[in-house]
Design a protein around this motif. Structure first.
Motif: not given
Length: 347
Positions: A244, A269, A271, A273, A275-276, A278, A294, A301, A332
């Motif tokens: 990430p 990427h 990653d 919290d 905002y997982r 792309k 998505r 990923e 994060t």
């Protein structure tokens, strides 16, 4: 696929420059060499666009449909938003809209018009400033406001360099550089800018085994040895990491790239919290766009980016890119994404 086209946003790229700088020549080149990109062009009048050589398929009111899937419109500023509605409709299948500012127009007003548009299907795609390398000194003396216009640009096209010797070319470039700072400068002649430097080439499914007549664009490309790649004067660098990215350092990298990066595109990427998914990256010069999306089923990923430009130090670019990989102690939570939000469209 139909739903994807409904959800996508169409970038609106503005082209500005003083009278005679080569804006219309640039537009004609893009329309004739569109790389399969369906371009909607908004101009002040049809007279300047070389329509006859592009196989007009039909004309309705102020819109001309070209045989290669592009559209050409003639409007004034008051009608601009209405024309955006027409060009951005699902029926047009347009990939990008290019607006030619009149030679005396104030680019800032056009930028505001695009940003203030209520059309949710369009998004501001940046300002390309065209400079007449031959007449630039005289133009600045007569119209000193041109400096302010250029300072709004995300990419500068220094045109007509074929009419300058090496010393004159260096002088003009240095003067423009002093005005625009770190904005990338693309030198060219006759407005020849590869469409891939400004727009994404869409992936269209075509059955190559079926008997069909080649399009005019395909015939042109078959005769062009350079049709399958960018001009030899450009370089590309690919960056990849399955770790990430730290949003703050990554945005800082985008805002301060190394060398003249005309275009960058790819997936990021983060990653973080909440905002997982792309983020789809598109830049034109200094204009940055990051759109959330998505991950496709089975898609790796990871961050994958392609840089296109000149004087790109690939090794240094990779070092700076890898420095953006998230480290222990990096934030994060949602606050980490604040720099990214500056470059996402608000819908």
């Amino acid at each position: 696929m139909a739903r994807a086209r409904e959800d996508r946003q169409i970038p609106v790229v503005l082209v500005s420059g003083f009278l005679g700088s080569g804006k219309t020549t640039l537009l004609n080149h893009l329309l004739r060499n569109n790389r399969g990109i369906r371009i909607g062009v908004v101009v002040n009048d049809f007279g300047s666009i070389n329509i006859d050589s592009m196989m007009v398929a039909g004309q309705v009111d102020s819109m001309v449909s070209l045989g290669n899937g592009c559209l050409c419109c003639a409007v004034d500023a008051a009608e601009m938003d209405t024309m955006f509605d027409a060009l951005a409709s699902s029926a047009s299948n347009i990939d990008v809209i290019v607006v030619e500012a009149s030679g005396l127009a104030e680019p800032r007003n056009l930028i505001r018009l695009v940003l203030a548009s209520e059309n949710r299907r369009i998004v501001y795609g940046g300002l390309v400033g065209v400079v007449d390398g031959v007449e630039f000194a005289g133009t600045r003396r007569s119209h000193p406001e041109i400096d302010h216009h250029l300072q709004l640009a995300d990419l500068i096209v220094l045109n007509k360099i074929d009419r300058l010797d090496s010393a004159e070319r260096a002088v003009v470039r240095d003067v423009v550089r002093d005005i625009v700072g770190e904005v990338p400068i693309l030198e060219t002649a006759h407005g020849r800018v590869d469409a891939q430097l400004l727009f994404d080439v869409p992936e269209r499914t075509v059955d190559r085994t079926a008997a069909r007549q080649l399009s005019f664009d395909e015939l042109l490309y078959e005769e062009d040895d350079h049709s399958s790649h960018l001009h030899a004067g450009y370089s590309t660098t690919t960056l990849f990491s399955d770790e990430p990215m730290d949003p703050r350092r990554f945005v800082e990298l985008l805002e301060n790239p190394s060398g003249d990066v005309y275009r960058s595109k790819g997936f990021v990427h983060f990653d973080v919290d909440g905002y997982r998914g792309k983020y789809v990256l598109n830049t034109v010069g200094r204009h940055i766009r990051l759109d959330s999306a998505r991950w496709d089923p089975g898609e790796v990923e990871a961050t994958r980016i392609v840089l296109i430009g000149t004087d790109i130090d690939a090794e240094y670019a990779e070092v700076r890119f890898l420095d953006c990989v998230r480290r222990p102690g990096d934030a994060t939570d949602a606050s980490a994404m604040l720099p990214v939000h500056r470059y996402t469209s608000q819908n």
